[in-house]
Design a protein around this motif. Sequence first.
Motif, PDB file in Angstrom:
ATOM      1  N   ILE A 133       0.870  -1.176   0.000  1.00  0.00           N
ATOM      2  CA  ILE A 133       0.000   0.000   0.000  1.00  0.00           C
ATOM      3  C   ILE A 133       0.907   1.225   0.000  1.00  0.00           C
ATOM      4  O   ILE A 133       1.802   1.339   0.849  1.00  0.00           O
ATOM      5  N   ILE A 134       0.677   2.130  -0.947  1.00  0.00           N
ATOM      6  CA  ILE A 134       1.497   3.346  -1.045  1.00  0.00           C
ATOM      7  C   ILE A 134       0.574   4.553  -0.913  1.00  0.00           C
ATOM      8  O   ILE A 134      -0.293   4.768  -1.771  1.00  0.00           O
ATOM      9  N   VAL A 135       0.738   5.329   0.145  1.00  0.00           N
ATOM     10  CA  VAL A 135      -0.209   6.403   0.423  1.00  0.00           C
ATOM     11  C   VAL A 135       0.485   7.705   0.809  1.00  0.00           C
ATOM     12  O   VAL A 135       1.591   7.699   1.351  1.00  0.00           O
ATOM     13  N   GLY A 136      -0.204   8.805   0.528  1.00  0.00           N
ATOM     14  CA  GLY A 136       0.285  10.119   0.899  1.00  0.00           C
ATOM     15  C   GLY A 136      -0.746  10.868   1.719  1.00  0.00           C
ATOM     16  O   GLY A 136      -1.872  11.067   1.266  1.00  0.00           O
ATOM     17  N   ALA A 137      -0.385  11.247   2.938  1.00  0.00           N
ATOM     18  CA  ALA A 137      -1.225  12.078   3.809  1.00  0.00           C
ATOM     19  C   ALA A 137      -2.689  11.665   3.805  1.00  0.00           C
ATOM     20  O   ALA A 137      -3.579  12.459   3.513  1.00  0.00           O
ATOM     21  N   PRO A 138      -2.983  10.414   4.159  1.00  0.00           N
ATOM     22  CA  PRO A 138      -4.377   9.966   4.176  1.00  0.00           C
ATOM     23  C   PRO A 138      -5.118  10.467   5.406  1.00  0.00           C
ATOM     24  O   PRO A 138      -4.506  10.766   6.434  1.00  0.00           O
ATOM     25  N   ALA A 188       2.732  -4.410   3.176  1.00  0.00           N
ATOM     26  CA  ALA A 188       3.719  -3.404   3.569  1.00  0.00           C
ATOM     27  C   ALA A 188       3.123  -2.045   3.240  1.00  0.00           C
ATOM     28  O   ALA A 188       2.481  -1.870   2.205  1.00  0.00           O
ATOM     29  N   VAL A 189       3.300  -1.074   4.131  1.00  0.00           N
ATOM     30  CA  VAL A 189       2.709   0.248   3.949  1.00  0.00           C
ATOM     31  C   VAL A 189       3.814   1.284   3.753  1.00  0.00           C
ATOM     32  O   VAL A 189       4.686   1.455   4.619  1.00  0.00           O
ATOM     33  N   TYR A 190       3.771   1.959   2.612  1.00  0.00           N
ATOM     34  CA  TYR A 190       4.701   3.045   2.292  1.00  0.00           C
ATOM     35  C   TYR A 190       3.928   4.350   2.486  1.00  0.00           C
ATOM     36  O   TYR A 190       2.934   4.600   1.805  1.00  0.00           O
ATOM     37  N   LEU A 191       4.403   5.164   3.413  1.00  0.00           N
ATOM     38  CA  LEU A 191       3.611   6.301   3.878  1.00  0.00           C
ATOM     39  C   LEU A 191       4.379   7.609   3.745  1.00  0.00           C
ATOM     40  O   LEU A 191       5.439   7.791   4.343  1.00  0.00           O
ATOM     41  N   HIS A 192       3.837   8.522   2.942  1.00  0.00           N
ATOM     42  CA  HIS A 192       4.431   9.850   2.748  1.00  0.00           C
ATOM     43  C   HIS A 192       3.578  10.909   3.446  1.00  0.00           C
ATOM     44  O   HIS A 192       2.353  10.899   3.341  1.00  0.00           O
ATOM     45  N   CYS A 193       4.228  11.820   4.150  1.00  0.00           N
ATOM     46  CA  CYS A 193       3.532  12.976   4.716  1.00  0.00           C
ATOM     47  C   CYS A 193       4.562  13.973   5.239  1.00  0.00           C
ATOM     48  O   CYS A 193       5.636  13.585   5.718  1.00  0.00           O
ATOM     49  N   SER A 194       4.248  15.248   5.135  1.00  0.00           N
ATOM     50  CA  SER A 194       5.099  16.272   5.731  1.00  0.00           C
ATOM     51  C   SER A 194       4.702  16.470   7.195  1.00  0.00           C
ATOM     52  O   SER A 194       3.521  16.702   7.492  1.00  0.00           O
ATOM     53  N   PRO A 195       5.650  16.390   8.138  1.00  0.00           N
ATOM     54  CA  PRO A 195       5.332  16.636   9.549  1.00  0.00           C
ATOM     55  C   PRO A 195       4.814  18.046   9.811  1.00  0.00           C
ATOM     56  O   PRO A 195       4.220  18.307  10.860  1.00  0.00           O
ATOM     57  N   LYS A 205      -0.112  10.194  12.773  1.00  0.00           N
ATOM     58  CA  LYS A 205       0.439   9.677  14.027  1.00  0.00           C
ATOM     59  C   LYS A 205      -0.388   8.502  14.551  1.00  0.00           C
ATOM     60  O   LYS A 205       0.154   7.482  14.981  1.00  0.00           O
ATOM     61  N   GLY A 206      -1.704   8.661  14.531  1.00  0.00           N
ATOM     62  CA  GLY A 206      -2.579   7.577  14.985  1.00  0.00           C
ATOM     63  C   GLY A 206      -2.490   6.362  14.079  1.00  0.00           C
ATOM     64  O   GLY A 206      -2.499   5.215  14.550  1.00  0.00           O
ATOM     65  N   LEU A 207      -2.399   6.608  12.781  1.00  0.00           N
ATOM     66  CA  LEU A 207      -2.251   5.513  11.825  1.00  0.00           C
ATOM     67  C   LEU A 207      -0.949   4.753  12.072  1.00  0.00           C
ATOM     68  O   LEU A 207      -0.929   3.511  12.112  1.00  0.00           O
ATOM     69  N   LEU A 208       0.148   5.483  12.224  1.00  0.00           N
ATOM     70  CA  LEU A 208       1.440   4.848  12.472  1.00  0.00           C
ATOM     71  C   LEU A 208       1.413   3.986  13.734  1.00  0.00           C
ATOM     72  O   LEU A 208       1.932   2.863  13.748  1.00  0.00           O
ATOM     73  N   GLU A 209       0.801   4.507  14.767  1.00  0.00           N
ATOM     74  CA  GLU A 209       0.729   3.756  16.025  1.00  0.00           C
ATOM     75  C   GLU A 209      -0.014   2.441  15.839  1.00  0.00           C
ATOM     76  O   GLU A 209       0.438   1.381  16.296  1.00  0.00           O
ATOM     77  N   ASP A 210      -1.164   2.497  15.149  1.00  0.00           N
ATOM     78  CA  ASP A 210      -1.939   1.271  14.942  1.00  0.00           C
ATOM     79  C   ASP A 210      -1.224   0.293  14.020  1.00  0.00           C
ATOM     80  O   ASP A 210      -1.239  -0.920  14.243  1.00  0.00           O
ATOM     81  N   GLY A 215       1.636  -5.076  13.756  1.00  0.00           N
ATOM     82  CA  GLY A 215       2.560  -5.900  13.000  1.00  0.00           C
ATOM     83  C   GLY A 215       2.716  -5.595  11.529  1.00  0.00           C
ATOM     84  O   GLY A 215       3.250  -6.428  10.781  1.00  0.00           O
ATOM     85  N   PHE A 216       2.304  -4.421  11.082  1.00  0.00           N
ATOM     86  CA  PHE A 216       2.524  -4.043   9.686  1.00  0.00           C
ATOM     87  C   PHE A 216       3.969  -3.562   9.506  1.00  0.00           C
ATOM     88  O   PHE A 216       4.550  -2.948  10.407  1.00  0.00           O
ATOM     89  N   ARG A 217       4.523  -3.828   8.335  1.00  0.00           N
ATOM     90  CA  ARG A 217       5.820  -3.246   7.981  1.00  0.00           C
ATOM     91  C   ARG A 217       5.560  -1.856   7.412  1.00  0.00           C
ATOM     92  O   ARG A 217       4.786  -1.700   6.470  1.00  0.00           O
ATOM     93  N   VAL A 218       6.181  -0.853   7.995  1.00  0.00           N
ATOM     94  CA  VAL A 218       5.925   0.530   7.610  1.00  0.00           C
ATOM     95  C   VAL A 218       7.214   1.181   7.136  1.00  0.00           C
ATOM     96  O   VAL A 218       8.260   1.091   7.810  1.00  0.00           O
ATOM     97  N   TYR A 219       7.150   1.852   5.992  1.00  0.00           N
ATOM     98  CA  TYR A 219       8.285   2.585   5.437  1.00  0.00           C
ATOM     99  C   TYR A 219       7.845   4.041   5.290  1.00  0.00           C
ATOM    100  O   TYR A 219       7.002   4.361   4.457  1.00  0.00           O
ATOM    101  N   GLY A 220       8.385   4.900   6.124  1.00  0.00           N
ATOM    102  CA  GLY A 220       7.942   6.282   6.162  1.00  0.00           C
ATOM    103  C   GLY A 220       8.784   7.219   5.319  1.00  0.00           C
ATOM    104  O   GLY A 220       9.999   7.017   5.178  1.00  0.00           O
ATOM    105  N   ASP A 221       8.130   8.211   4.767  1.00  0.00           N
ATOM    106  CA  ASP A 221       8.805   9.275   4.019  1.00  0.00           C
ATOM    107  C   ASP A 221       8.336  10.602   4.601  1.00  0.00           C
ATOM    108  O   ASP A 221       7.335  11.164   4.171  1.00  0.00           O
TER     109      ASP A 221
END
Length: 248
Positions: A133-138, A188-195, A205-210, A215-221
């Motif tokens: 899954i590749i997502v930006g600022a959901p 695997a979740v590829y997640l883009h967002c500007s802090p 933040k809530g998404l990342l925590e869950d 047990g999801f593999r998360v790759y942050g940008d």
Amino acid sequence: MIRSVLLKLQILLFQKEFGNNKIKYIFEKHKDSDALVVVFSGFSAVGEPAKYNYMRALQELRVNKLFILDDFGYQNRGGYYLVGREAADESLPDEICRLISRFRGNRRLITAGSSKGGSAALLYGVISEAEDIIVGAPQYYIGDYLSTEEHLNILQGICGNTSSDSIKYLNNVLPSRICSADNKAKPAVYLHCSPQEHTYEEHVKGLLEDLENHGFRVYGDFDHSYSEHSCVGKYFAGYLQETLKESV
């Protein structure tokens, strides 16, 4: 200008409809590819019709692509792929899943999108047991996002009202799926967002925590500093291109 004209022509020539909800989609087949990328659309500007996203950004990538349009809900601007045509006798989510299955076959499934499209990519990526899954600022808490005055009509279009129960229901759509995902089928979740953009604090933040707790593999940008949510598409297009180039 020429690319824009060609894109409009491509939509006119290749757009089709599926199911009782008349889901509009465009499928691009590449016989040498063993993957299917499903791209969901975000909100268009107020007063503009719903639009496909990232067709131009992915046009050089030789992979099977399924672009699904969300022209449902209030003024046909979209409803997170949760609400369909009033006259349809089958739920939109069920038909979305059937549409994806129709083109998936034995292909590796990747769902993608930003903002509203990112929320849908998360939802249908988990439901359909995608590999990536590749997502930006959901928007993770959809109800909270739609409870502001500028979005109440969209909330009304999805739920038929703007009650606190409806907000609570929509807030739980994604967390309930993330937190109950099958251990054997977690993408695997590829997640883009500007802090610096409000989506990070309010949703990501809530998404990342869950994701991490279940047990999801998360790759942050998160190495960007733009502050307006409207800038997401500009940055996510490149992130989507590069992530797909490395994985398909």
